[in-house]
Design an enzyme around this catalytic site. Structure first.
Site, PDB file in Angstrom:
ATOM      1  N   CYS A  39      61.080 -46.118 -25.855  1.00  0.00           N
ATOM      2  CA  CYS A  39      60.337 -47.121 -26.831  1.00  0.00           C
ATOM      3  C   CYS A  39      59.656 -46.021 -27.714  1.00  0.00           C
ATOM      4  O   CYS A  39      58.863 -45.036 -27.357  1.00  0.00           O
ATOM      5  CB  CYS A  39      59.304 -48.087 -26.415  1.00  0.00           C
ATOM      6  SG  CYS A  39      58.253 -48.994 -27.513  1.00  0.00           S
ATOM      7  N   ASN A  40      60.008 -46.043 -28.960  1.00  0.00           N
ATOM      8  CA  ASN A  40      59.308 -45.003 -29.999  1.00  0.00           C
ATOM      9  C   ASN A  40      57.874 -45.219 -30.095  1.00  0.00           C
ATOM     10  O   ASN A  40      56.882 -44.109 -30.163  1.00  0.00           O
ATOM     11  CB  ASN A  40      59.988 -45.121 -31.553  1.00  0.00           C
ATOM     12  CG  ASN A  40      61.174 -44.307 -31.321  1.00  0.00           C
ATOM     13  OD1 ASN A  40      61.245 -43.163 -31.682  1.00  0.00           O
ATOM     14  ND2 ASN A  40      62.454 -44.874 -31.148  1.00  0.00           N
ATOM     15  N   THR A  41      57.209 -46.401 -30.129  1.00  0.00           N
ATOM     16  CA  THR A  41      55.942 -46.715 -30.196  1.00  0.00           C
ATOM     17  C   THR A  41      55.146 -46.342 -29.151  1.00  0.00           C
ATOM     18  O   THR A  41      54.247 -45.718 -29.097  1.00  0.00           O
ATOM     19  CB  THR A  41      55.677 -48.283 -30.443  1.00  0.00           C
ATOM     20  OG1 THR A  41      56.403 -48.610 -31.691  1.00  0.00           O
ATOM     21  CG2 THR A  41      54.329 -48.370 -30.633  1.00  0.00           C
TER      22      THR A  41
ATOM     23  N   ASP B  57      61.070 -50.124 -22.306  1.00  0.00           N
ATOM     24  CA  ASP B  57      60.893 -50.510 -23.631  1.00  0.00           C
ATOM     25  C   ASP B  57      60.144 -51.691 -23.748  1.00  0.00           C
ATOM     26  O   ASP B  57      59.954 -52.594 -22.966  1.00  0.00           O
ATOM     27  CB  ASP B  57      62.358 -50.748 -24.320  1.00  0.00           C
ATOM     28  CG  ASP B  57      62.278 -50.838 -25.915  1.00  0.00           C
ATOM     29  OD1 ASP B  57      61.482 -49.925 -26.618  1.00  0.00           O
ATOM     30  OD2 ASP B  57      62.894 -51.775 -26.438  1.00  0.00           O
ATOM     31  N   SER B  58      59.603 -51.926 -24.992  1.00  0.00           N
ATOM     32  CA  SER B  58      58.896 -53.179 -25.143  1.00  0.00           C
ATOM     33  C   SER B  58      59.590 -54.368 -25.492  1.00  0.00           C
ATOM     34  O   SER B  58      59.432 -55.555 -25.402  1.00  0.00           O
ATOM     35  CB  SER B  58      57.964 -52.760 -26.668  1.00  0.00           C
ATOM     36  OG  SER B  58      58.927 -52.820 -27.558  1.00  0.00           O
TER      37      SER B  58
ATOM     38  N   CYS C 195      64.095 -45.111 -34.605  1.00  0.00           N
ATOM     39  CA  CYS C 195      63.937 -46.626 -33.831  1.00  0.00           C
ATOM     40  C   CYS C 195      64.924 -46.855 -33.185  1.00  0.00           C
ATOM     41  O   CYS C 195      65.988 -46.605 -33.564  1.00  0.00           O
ATOM     42  CB  CYS C 195      63.480 -47.749 -34.930  1.00  0.00           C
ATOM     43  SG  CYS C 195      63.531 -49.549 -34.332  1.00  0.00           S
ATOM     44  N   THR C 196      64.853 -47.438 -31.960  1.00  0.00           N
ATOM     45  CA  THR C 196      66.165 -47.695 -30.902  1.00  0.00           C
ATOM     46  C   THR C 196      66.922 -48.806 -31.347  1.00  0.00           C
ATOM     47  O   THR C 196      68.174 -48.885 -31.051  1.00  0.00           O
ATOM     48  CB  THR C 196      65.689 -47.858 -29.652  1.00  0.00           C
ATOM     49  OG1 THR C 196      64.854 -48.759 -29.328  1.00  0.00           O
ATOM     50  CG2 THR C 196      65.098 -46.558 -28.930  1.00  0.00           C
ATOM     51  N   HIS C 197      66.614 -49.548 -32.691  1.00  0.00           N
ATOM     52  CA  HIS C 197      67.193 -50.384 -33.040  1.00  0.00           C
ATOM     53  C   HIS C 197      68.482 -50.085 -34.064  1.00  0.00           C
ATOM     54  O   HIS C 197      69.559 -50.477 -34.232  1.00  0.00           O
ATOM     55  CB  HIS C 197      66.715 -51.619 -33.780  1.00  0.00           C
ATOM     56  CG  HIS C 197      65.944 -52.627 -32.912  1.00  0.00           C
ATOM     57  ND1 HIS C 197      64.762 -52.237 -31.950  1.00  0.00           N
ATOM     58  CD2 HIS C 197      66.348 -53.853 -32.518  1.00  0.00           C
ATOM     59  CE1 HIS C 197      64.579 -53.589 -31.225  1.00  0.00           C
ATOM     60  NE2 HIS C 197      65.253 -54.425 -31.695  1.00  0.00           N
TER      61      HIS C 197
ATOM     62  N   GLU D 103      68.384 -57.787 -34.699  1.00  0.00           N
ATOM     63  CA  GLU D 103      68.231 -58.931 -33.652  1.00  0.00           C
ATOM     64  C   GLU D 103      69.067 -60.193 -33.959  1.00  0.00           C
ATOM     65  O   GLU D 103      69.063 -60.955 -33.234  1.00  0.00           O
ATOM     66  CB  GLU D 103      66.779 -58.858 -33.184  1.00  0.00           C
ATOM     67  CG  GLU D 103      66.098 -57.600 -32.550  1.00  0.00           C
ATOM     68  CD  GLU D 103      65.031 -57.830 -31.661  1.00  0.00           C
ATOM     69  OE1 GLU D 103      64.670 -59.168 -31.762  1.00  0.00           O
ATOM     70  OE2 GLU D 103      64.375 -57.016 -30.890  1.00  0.00           O
TER      71      GLU D 103
ATOM     72  N   TYR E 135      55.033 -53.958 -29.860  1.00  0.00           N
ATOM     73  CA  TYR E 135      53.743 -53.190 -29.485  1.00  0.00           C
ATOM     74  C   TYR E 135      53.068 -52.243 -30.818  1.00  0.00           C
ATOM     75  O   TYR E 135      52.162 -52.050 -30.698  1.00  0.00           O
ATOM     76  CB  TYR E 135      54.669 -51.850 -28.695  1.00  0.00           C
ATOM     77  CG  TYR E 135      54.490 -52.175 -27.282  1.00  0.00           C
ATOM     78  CD1 TYR E 135      54.436 -53.614 -26.614  1.00  0.00           C
ATOM     79  CD2 TYR E 135      54.830 -51.189 -26.363  1.00  0.00           C
ATOM     80  CE1 TYR E 135      54.509 -53.727 -25.010  1.00  0.00           C
ATOM     81  CE2 TYR E 135      54.749 -51.423 -24.881  1.00  0.00           C
ATOM     82  CZ  TYR E 135      54.815 -52.718 -24.422  1.00  0.00           C
ATOM     83  OH  TYR E 135      54.817 -53.068 -23.146  1.00  0.00           O
ATOM     84  N   GLY E 136      53.914 -52.588 -31.996  1.00  0.00           N
ATOM     85  CA  GLY E 136      53.460 -51.815 -33.018  1.00  0.00           C
ATOM     86  C   GLY E 136      52.081 -52.380 -33.423  1.00  0.00           C
ATOM     87  O   GLY E 136      51.379 -51.646 -34.098  1.00  0.00           O
TER      88      GLY E 136
END
Length: 291
Positions: free
Chosen positions: A72-74, A10-11, A184-186, A149, A41-42
């Site tokens: 990572c979705n991006t 993941d980023s 989104c993984t968050h 976060e 990364y976006g």
């Protein structure tokens, strides 16, 4: 029996929700790589994201992984074909499992996708859902990641922001939309808040959980939907595939191990990881991939 070695990339820290979901379902040796020095990364081009992701892939392959999960979705949306072409192990992204899970539960064939701006701009989920016969309305929710976060999981401000985002999304979507895809993984960390706001008819699909189920099936020797390696890689992965085909329940869950690699501060990663995993994290190592 030998446990599989699963690399997770993941980023940053969001992919820990995918790691957690997999660890709850599958005993394995997990190696997590967070490219924390180069996030987000976006804002980067597809070419740059691919270069970063391939570098991480090569690092994880040097740790003798048997399978790679792009948590990572991006990176999945912008660079999955390039990653799969460069990898010598099977690769699983998070987009297709999430789309497939939405298709399983939707009765109306209409979904809402909430994601970061980069993932929405890629239309990866829209296209994947269309392949499954679903219409999709995509909504960018850029404030969710910093709120998560910051640790404001159950904060009134987070709930207020969620009400605004979901209100806009449901107003723009079809009246029959009955699935919300967390792209989104968050976002799984605020799923209880989202559940309180959504109409009862709308089911929540977590791409982290969906990805974990796909990985579990693959390790157990099941099919590898839309994630097969290129033909030229099949010989290189044959031995790995034999080692990773294990029967469900054949290994004790307390044998799993975890190692974490990050490209920036290990202390910051440990603080955030504790939030995502609900426990203290050790075995965090700083690595420098350069470039």
């Amino acid at each position: 029996m030998t446990l599989p070695r699963i690399g997770v990339f993941d980023s940053g820290v969001g992919g820990l929700t995918v790691l957690k979901a997999m660890a709850e379902q599958l005993p394995a040796h997990y190696l997590y790589f967070g490219d924390t020095a180069r996030l987000p990364y976006g804002a980067k081009s597809a070419e740059t994201v691919a270069r970063y992701a391939i570098g991480a892939t090569r690092f994880l392959e040097s740790q003798n992984i048997d399978l790679l999960v792009i948590a990572c979705n991006t990176a999945t949306a912008l660079a999955l074909p390039a990653i799969k072409a460069a990898a010598h192990v099977p690769v699983v992204g998070v987009v297709e499992p999430g789309a497939a899970a939405a298709a399983e539960v939707s009765q109306s064939r209409s979904a809402i996708v909430i994601a970061t701006e980069a993932t929405v701009a890629s239309h990866a989920y829209r296209d994947a859902l269309q392949q499954h016969g679903l219409q999709a309305m995509e909504k960018a929710c850029p404030l969710f990641v910093p709120l998560v976060e910051e640790g404001w999981i159950e904060h009134p401000i987070t709930e207020q922001v969620a009400k605004i985002y979901l209100g806009e999304a449901t107003a723009a979507a079809s009246d029959t939309a009955d699935v919300l895809v967390l792209a989104c993984t968050h976002y799984p960390l605020i799923a209880p808040t989202l559940r309180r706001i959504l109409p009862e008819r709308v089911r929540i699909v977590d791409s982290a959980e969906s990805t974990a189920r796909v990985v579990k099936k693959m390790i157990a020797g099941g099919p590898e939907p839309n994630n097969s390696c290129p033909p030229e890689r099949s010989e290189a992965t044959a031995e790995r595939s034999r080692r990773t085909s294990i029967a469900e329940g054949s290994v004790r869950s307390d044998h799993r191990t975890f190692r974490y690699y990050v490209t920036d501060s290990t202390d910051k990663f440990k603080r955030l990881a504790a939030r995502f995993l609900g426990r203290q994290v050790d075995n965090v190592e700083h690595v420098d991939l350069g470039g």
